[in-house]
Design a protein around this motif. Structure first.
Motif, PDB file in Angstrom:
ATOM      1  N   GLU A   1      -2.018 -21.609  -7.216  1.00  0.00           N
ATOM      2  CA  GLU A   1      -1.249 -20.948  -8.285  1.00  0.00           C
ATOM      3  C   GLU A   1      -1.110 -19.458  -7.998  1.00  0.00           C
ATOM      4  O   GLU A   1      -0.078 -18.854  -8.304  1.00  0.00           O
ATOM      5  N   ILE A   2      -2.149 -18.847  -7.447  1.00  0.00           N
ATOM      6  CA  ILE A   2      -2.084 -17.414  -7.108  1.00  0.00           C
ATOM      7  C   ILE A   2      -0.977 -17.172  -6.079  1.00  0.00           C
ATOM      8  O   ILE A   2      -0.182 -16.226  -6.202  1.00  0.00           O
ATOM      9  N   LYS A   3      -0.894 -18.033  -5.074  1.00  0.00           N
ATOM     10  CA  LYS A   3       0.172 -17.883  -4.074  1.00  0.00           C
ATOM     11  C   LYS A   3       1.548 -18.039  -4.715  1.00  0.00           C
ATOM     12  O   LYS A   3       2.468 -17.259  -4.443  1.00  0.00           O
ATOM     13  N   ASN A   4       1.678 -19.051  -5.622  1.00  0.00           N
ATOM     14  CA  ASN A   4       2.977 -19.257  -6.287  1.00  0.00           C
ATOM     15  C   ASN A   4       3.334 -18.074  -7.172  1.00  0.00           C
ATOM     16  O   ASN A   4       4.488 -17.631  -7.212  1.00  0.00           O
ATOM     17  N   LEU A   5       2.326 -17.554  -7.917  1.00  0.00           N
ATOM     18  CA  LEU A   5       2.581 -16.416  -8.809  1.00  0.00           C
ATOM     19  C   LEU A   5       2.966 -15.171  -8.013  1.00  0.00           C
ATOM     20  O   LEU A   5       3.836 -14.401  -8.438  1.00  0.00           O
ATOM     21  N   GLU A   6       2.316 -14.931  -6.888  1.00  0.00           N
ATOM     22  CA  GLU A   6       2.666 -13.764  -6.071  1.00  0.00           C
ATOM     23  C   GLU A   6       4.111 -13.856  -5.592  1.00  0.00           C
ATOM     24  O   GLU A   6       4.842 -12.865  -5.602  1.00  0.00           O
ATOM     25  N   LYS A   7       4.521 -15.087  -5.232  1.00  0.00           N
ATOM     26  CA  LYS A   7       5.899 -15.276  -4.796  1.00  0.00           C
ATOM     27  C   LYS A   7       6.869 -15.041  -5.958  1.00  0.00           C
ATOM     28  O   LYS A   7       7.870 -14.326  -5.808  1.00  0.00           O
ATOM     29  N   GLU A   8       6.559 -15.628  -7.140  1.00  0.00           N
ATOM     30  CA  GLU A   8       7.434 -15.445  -8.309  1.00  0.00           C
ATOM     31  C   GLU A   8       7.472 -13.987  -8.741  1.00  0.00           C
ATOM     32  O   GLU A   8       8.534 -13.471  -9.125  1.00  0.00           O
ATOM     33  N   LEU A   9       6.326 -13.298  -8.700  1.00  0.00           N
ATOM     34  CA  LEU A   9       6.284 -11.893  -9.107  1.00  0.00           C
ATOM     35  C   LEU A   9       7.147 -11.032  -8.200  1.00  0.00           C
ATOM     36  O   LEU A   9       7.839 -10.107  -8.659  1.00  0.00           O
ATOM     37  N   ASP A  10       7.115 -11.316  -6.892  1.00  0.00           N
ATOM     38  CA  ASP A  10       7.975 -10.567  -5.963  1.00  0.00           C
ATOM     39  C   ASP A  10       9.450 -10.785  -6.293  1.00  0.00           C
ATOM     40  O   ASP A  10      10.238  -9.831  -6.323  1.00  0.00           O
ATOM     41  N   GLU A  11       9.811 -12.047  -6.584  1.00  0.00           N
ATOM     42  CA  GLU A  11      11.205 -12.343  -6.928  1.00  0.00           C
ATOM     43  C   GLU A  11      11.627 -11.621  -8.205  1.00  0.00           C
ATOM     44  O   GLU A  11      12.699 -11.015  -8.274  1.00  0.00           O
ATOM     45  N   LYS A  12      10.763 -11.696  -9.270  1.00  0.00           N
ATOM     46  CA  LYS A  12      11.102 -11.047 -10.538  1.00  0.00           C
ATOM     47  C   LYS A  12      11.130  -9.525 -10.390  1.00  0.00           C
ATOM     48  O   LYS A  12      11.975  -8.850 -11.009  1.00  0.00           O
ATOM     49  N   SER A  13      10.237  -8.964  -9.597  1.00  0.00           N
ATOM     50  CA  SER A  13      10.220  -7.505  -9.392  1.00  0.00           C
ATOM     51  C   SER A  13      11.496  -7.053  -8.688  1.00  0.00           C
ATOM     52  O   SER A  13      12.080  -6.015  -9.057  1.00  0.00           O
ATOM     53  N   ASN A  14      11.922  -7.824  -7.704  1.00  0.00           N
ATOM     54  CA  ASN A  14      13.175  -7.468  -7.031  1.00  0.00           C
ATOM     55  C   ASN A  14      14.362  -7.567  -7.996  1.00  0.00           C
ATOM     56  O   ASN A  14      15.248  -6.706  -7.995  1.00  0.00           O
ATOM     57  N   ALA A  15      14.358  -8.640  -8.854  1.00  0.00           N
ATOM     58  CA  ALA A  15      15.437  -8.774  -9.838  1.00  0.00           C
ATOM     59  C   ALA A  15      15.400  -7.623 -10.832  1.00  0.00           C
ATOM     60  O   ALA A  15      16.449  -7.102 -11.250  1.00  0.00           O
ATOM     61  N   LEU A  16      14.190  -7.184 -11.215  1.00  0.00           N
ATOM     62  CA  LEU A  16      14.059  -6.070 -12.155  1.00  0.00           C
ATOM     63  C   LEU A  16      14.592  -4.785 -11.546  1.00  0.00           C
ATOM     64  O   LEU A  16      15.275  -3.997 -12.216  1.00  0.00           O
ATOM     65  N   LYS A  17      14.301  -4.561 -10.270  1.00  0.00           N
ATOM     66  CA  LYS A  17      14.827  -3.365  -9.603  1.00  0.00           C
ATOM     67  C   LYS A  17      16.353  -3.392  -9.589  1.00  0.00           C
ATOM     68  O   LYS A  17      17.010  -2.371  -9.824  1.00  0.00           O
ATOM     69  N   THR A  18      16.912  -4.592  -9.336  1.00  0.00           N
ATOM     70  CA  THR A  18      18.379  -4.724  -9.319  1.00  0.00           C
ATOM     71  C   THR A  18      18.959  -4.407 -10.692  1.00  0.00           C
ATOM     72  O   THR A  18      19.958  -3.675 -10.808  1.00  0.00           O
ATOM     73  N   TYR A  19      18.339  -4.948 -11.754  1.00  0.00           N
ATOM     74  CA  TYR A  19      18.826  -4.685 -13.110  1.00  0.00           C
ATOM     75  C   TYR A  19      18.714  -3.207 -13.459  1.00  0.00           C
ATOM     76  O   TYR A  19      19.610  -2.633 -14.097  1.00  0.00           O
ATOM     77  N   ARG A  20      17.629  -2.582 -13.044  1.00  0.00           N
ATOM     78  CA  ARG A  20      17.477  -1.147 -13.344  1.00  0.00           C
ATOM     79  C   ARG A  20      18.534  -0.333 -12.617  1.00  0.00           C
ATOM     80  O   ARG A  20      19.028   0.675 -13.160  1.00  0.00           O
TER      81      ARG A  20
END
Length: 1025
Positions: free
Chosen positions: A826-845
């Motif tokens: 789950e930690i590996k999956n969460l790290e992957k999802e967090l990277d994706e969401k962080s990149n999407a957040l940067k794009t939105y900002r």
């Protein structure tokens, strides 16, 4: 708008309006139809009826008596005018549309209107008469959106909406990232905490594997040990058998001697058996003789006991005779004393009479108490019913109070304060009318609510003006609560008679005046009759609606109700003609739950009366209970007195009977005496006869004892021979017993070890999962066993050590390892999802930053331009005003708004424009000047403002009019419609203005017969005369 053409619309049969391109001043008396032009423009441009704040059904805008009406709007366009025609049908409230003479849909019309930047729902562009007050109520956010739509570039509002959407998604992504990061951190911390447990789990598992292998080897070692022991036992058993055979051969002479002794003992034993039979018979006879002796002894004891009893009985009889004589003497003395007392019968009769009187009085009081209890039960039941009814009224009142709180929390708070402080007022004070008005029929509540404005429904009613001023000073000034209050007329109008009796109107379907539909306290009813003429407003039915043309011709009717509509009638001072307006009756919201205040007061009074009556009954019953207790006490005392007298009366007779009885007993005791001397002689003779019989029995007993002695001598001889035989047998047994015992023990041990070996072999096979026929250790286990100890002691020691170490690892399970591994994934999956969401957040900002720059900079410039115009207008009126872009947080784009701050007096500070802080005239001025500040920036084709100058004082109205003319008549501004019923004298007009005068009456010319040139010539001739 170049032409507005209406037919059968509101007050118009047919009218054509030709507005000018700049400022259009529409002037006319009230009721002539100025606002009808505004309504026609709104509905003709596909606007909703809710925008106008009048009837909610489009069919209500058709002139009364007509089945349909039409509105035609011509919009000027450079490439060709746009003609919109809307035909309204009353029957089904539907409309048909024509666009440039072709049938079209409402949606198509709305799209064409929107393409021309026309927004009739935007108060900054289209401000009808009924919506003037709502402009000041707009929030800063609503005002910003309306301004963006009205004067901003087309993309400004879209950018704003896009920013709000981006910001919403950004918040969602931020929350998701925070949640993911938080969850990731928690998982990592939890796995870090569990890492040591996992290591300990594997360490424990290693010890458990060792224990398992040791437990597998242990039965094989046990089996090998038992097998070796079994071989040793077999060898020892064979040796013991050989030794036993040798011993038996050496004991042969001793066995022969034992046989010789047995041959001598047999004859002696036979003789002893014969003697034993004879002795047994003699013994039986001796026992019989002994029993006879015992019986004789008991017989002598019985004779002595009988004599002793006779002696005791004689002594007791003498004692009883003495006691009886003494009792007779005492009773005779007591009898002598009783004979001297007087007769008590009269006293007993007097006590009986008093007891009867007390019983009669108690019976009478019990009857009265039963009546009182029945009366109290009846009152209690009645009180319970009254309280239940009062509770139901209170429940309905609570529902009305909750509705009041939902609509006006300040008024509800003031009600609570009034209930606690009502005593400080000198006159009658009533809670808000909606709480004290009780509609007799819930179906009629809608007429009362439609007739009385909500501001008065939530108003407190006072009998005295000073009480109202005291109340408002407390709740409005001290507590800062927004409440309404009124005071009733000094002369009551509650019973004022209507202008004509209702019977004269029943032929039109009227069934009552409004006053007759509800109940209210006198002061409240007086106020409503004086203010809203509820005593003179008739209420009708569907029959009234059907006859409405005839009804409105009746004199004295100003306001009336049909089943679903309200009609207002106004009579022209010039022509005498009556004009009418109607609106739909809204459903009731507050007065459906009827609470009869008078009934509630009556119920409370009846409950108080019933409770007082019950208290009075309780007092009477308490008094009667005390009287009953006193009578019970007297009754008990008289009964005790009667008992004493009765006992005294019967005592003499009892004493005489007792003396006679005792004398009879004495005579019987004296006659029944015993002769002790004769009894003693008889006893001695009986004892002597029994002793003689005992001597004869003893002689026979001794003769039988001789046989027993002969048997004793023979027994002694047998004992000697038996002892010798026993010694010989003992020596033989001692020589071979140990060997036999050893052989038996070895045999048992062999059998036990054999079974043990078989059991250990089965157990070893089961533990190692071997087939039943296998006897050799499998190769894989043999290799593992070779690394383990070979003795039981070493295996047990190692097992204990491994178990002790394994037991140290407590609280561990396989679930810990599974959970650890699952969480690592789950930690590996969460790290992957967090990277994706962080990149999407940067794009939105990044998108937000770009959209903010596209939106905010032009918006600030636009607001600055509006502020410059707005401030200039206020300075020209010797006042001050500002418009700014307000936001508490720059990143919250849905919280941005336009703030208007004004001041009309030099001594005050700038205050934000609200619906409550400024007066009505000040709000109108501020609204008008803000709209004029938008005028030169406006990108919409036209703007409409209806009767905004009604609340202004003459000075401000003149200033505002000058600003409107100066601003709206510029060539760069859009078309402007300004509707007003009046104008001040000597105003400044501009050539660019178009003044449209609206007249109404029976002598008006149709539009197609109007000749403007002829009208001008007539005016010039009159002016020349």
């Amino acid at each position: 708008v170049t032409i507005s053409n209406v037919r059968a619309y509101l007050t118009y049969d047919h009218s054509i309006v030709h507005p000018g391109p700049n400022l259009n001043m529409i002037v006319g008396a009230n009721g002539t139809g100025k606002s009808s032009i505004v309504c026609a423009i709104c509905l003709g441009l596909a606007g909703k009826t809710a925008i106008l704040g009048r009837g909610d059904k489009v069919g209500l805008y058709v002139k009364r008596g007509c089945n349909k009406g039409s509105v035609e709007i011509v919009l000027h366009k450079a490439k060709g005018n746009l003609v919109i025609n809307r035909e309204i049908h009353v029957e089904n409230n539907q409309s048909t549309w024509l666009l440039n003479g072709k049938h079209s849909s409402q949606k198509t019309v709305e799209e064409e209107v929107k393409a021309l930047q026309i927004q009739v729902s935007n108060l900054c562009q289209f401000l009808p008469q009924e919506k003037v007050g709502e402009f000041a109520k707009m929030t800063k956010i609503e005002l910003l959106e309306a301004t963006e739509k009205s004067v901003g570039p087309p993309e400004m509002y879209e950018f704003h909406c896009e920013l709000k959407t981006f910001r919403t998604k950004e918040r969602e992504l931020e929350n998701v990232c925070k949640e993911k990061a938080s969850a990731l951190e928690k998982f990592k911390q939890r796995n870090e905490r569990n890492k040591h447990d996992v290591e300990r789990y594997y360490e424990k598992k290693r010890h458990l594997d060792n224990i398992k292998m040791l437990e597998k080897k242990k039965p094989w070692v046990e089996y090998e040990t038992a097998r070796k022991e079994l071989e040793g036992v077999k060898k020892s058993r064979e040796d013991a058998k050989k030794q036993l055979k040798t011993v038996r051969e050496s004991q042969a002479p001793m066995l022969k001697k034992i046989q010789h002794i047995d041959s001598q003992l047999r004859p002696i034993e036979n003789q002893m058996k014969d003697k034993t039979v004879s002795i047994r018979e003699a013994s039986q006879k001796c026992k019989q003789k002994q029993d006879q002796l015992d019986r004789k002894h008991r017989e002598i004891e019985d004779i002595k006991q009988a004599f002793s009893l006779k002696q005791t009985e004689a002594a007791d009889r003498q004692k009883r005779i003495s006691n009886t004589r003494r009792m007779i003497d005492d009773l005779r003395a007591e009898l002598a004393n009783v004979g001297d007392q007087s007769d008590v019968t009269p006293r007993i009769n007097a006590v009986n009479a008093e007891l009867r009187r007390i019983q009669e009085e108690k019976a009478k009081m019990e009857g009265e108490k039963a009546d009182m209890r029945r009366e109290k039960d009846n009152l209690n039941g009645e009180c319970r019913l009254l309280k239940n009814r009062l509770r139901s009224l209170d429940d309905m009142m609570k529902i009305k109070e909750e509705k009041l709180r939902g609509r006006s929390k300040d008024t509800y708070a003031a009600v609570q304060w009034l209930r606690q402080n009502k005593h400080i007022f000198s006159g009658n004070v009533y809670e808000p009318m909606m709480l004290v008005i009780s509609v007799r029929n819930p179906n009629h509540a809608k007429y009362v609510e439609n007739h009385i404005p909500f501001n008065d429904l939530r108003a407190f009613v006072f009998q005295k003006r000073e009480d109202m001023e005291k109340f408002m000073m407390e709740v409005r000034d001290s507590q800062n609560l927004r409440v309404n209050s009124v005071f009733a007329p000094e002369e009551s109008c509650a019973t004022r008679a209507p202008s004509r009796p209702i019977e004269s109107l029943k032929r039109f379907g009227f069934f009552a005046y409004l006053r007759e539909l509800f109940d209210a306290p006198e002061e409240v009813m007086s106020y409503l009759c004086n203010q809203y003429k509820v005593h003179d407003v008739p209420v009708g039915t569907d029959q009234t609606k059907a006859m409405i043309k005839t009804v409105i011709e009746e004199p004295y009717l100003k306001v009336l109700y049909t089943a679903e509509e309200k009609y207002s009638l106004k009579k022209s001072f010039y022509s005498g003609k009556t004009s009418t307006s109607n609106s739909a009756v809204r459903p009731s919201q507050y007065l459906t739950m009827a609470v009869d205040a008078e009934e509630k007061c009556q119920l409370e009074e009846q409950i108080r009366t019933a409770e007082k009556s019950m208290q009075a009954i309780d007092v009477q019953m308490s008094t009667m209970q005390e009287r009953t207790a006193k009578l019970d006490h007297c009754d008990n005392e008289l009964r005790a007195q009667k008992k004493g007298l009765s006992e005294m009366k019967g005592k003499k007779r009892q004493l005489e009977q007792k003396i006679s009885t005792k004398q009879d007993s004495l005579r019987q005791m004296e006659q029944g005496g015993i002769d002790l001397q004769k009894a003693e002689e008889e006893t001695k003779a009986q004892i002597s006869a029994v002793n003689s019989q005992k001597v004869a029995i003893v002689a026979e007993f001794m003769a039988h004892m001789k046989l027993s002695m002969e048997k004793v001598y023979m027994a002694l001889e047998t004992v000697g021979m038996t002892a010798e035989k026993t010694k010989l047998e003992t020596d033989c047994r001692e020589g071979s017993a140990e060997l036999r015992q050893a052989c038996a023990m070895l045999e048992q041990r062999k059998a036990r070890l054999l079974e043990m070996c078989k059991g250990l072999m089965r157990r070893a096979r089961e533990i190692c999962n071997m087939d039943p026929g296998e006897s050799a250790v499998p190769p894989d286990l043999h290799t593992a066993f070779s690394q383990l100890p070979d003795t039981m002691d070493e295996i047990d020691a190692m097992l204990n050590e491994e178990r002790s170490r394994a037991e140290c690892f407590t609280g561990l399970s396989e679930n810990v390892v599974d959970e650890y591994n699952r969480r690592e994934q789950e930690i590996k999956n969460l790290e992957k999802e967090l990277d994706e969401k962080s990149n999407a957040l940067k794009t939105y900002r990044q998108n937000i930053s770009e959209a903010k720059e596209r939106w905010l900079n032009p918006l600030k410039q636009l607001v600055e331009q509006i502020n410059d115009k707005f401030s200039d207008f206020f300075r020209s009126m010797q006042c001050a005003g500002e418009v700014d872009l307000h936001s508490e947080n720059e990143e919250e784009y849905d919280k941005y708004g336009i703030r208007i701050r004004v001041k009309f007096r030099s001594s005050t500070q700038l205050h934000e424009l609200t619906a409550h802080h400024q007066s009505g005239g000040e709000r109108s001025v501020s609204t008008m000047l803000y709209l004029m500040a938008l005028q030169e920036l406006n990108r919409c084709p036209f703007r409409v403002v209806d009767e905004i100058n009604q609340g202004m004082d003459p000075v401000n109205e003149r200033r505002v009019f000058d600003i409107v003319v100066r601003t709206a008549c510029k060539e760069t501004t859009s078309q402007y419609f300004f509707i007003t019923p009046k104008l001040l004298q000597n105003l400044q007009y501009a050539d660019e203005m178009t003044v449209l005068c609206v007249h109404n009456g029976p002598h008006m010319l149709p539009p197609n017969k109007w000749d403007e040139k002829a009208f001008t010539r007539r005016c010039l001739r009159r002016k020349g005369k």
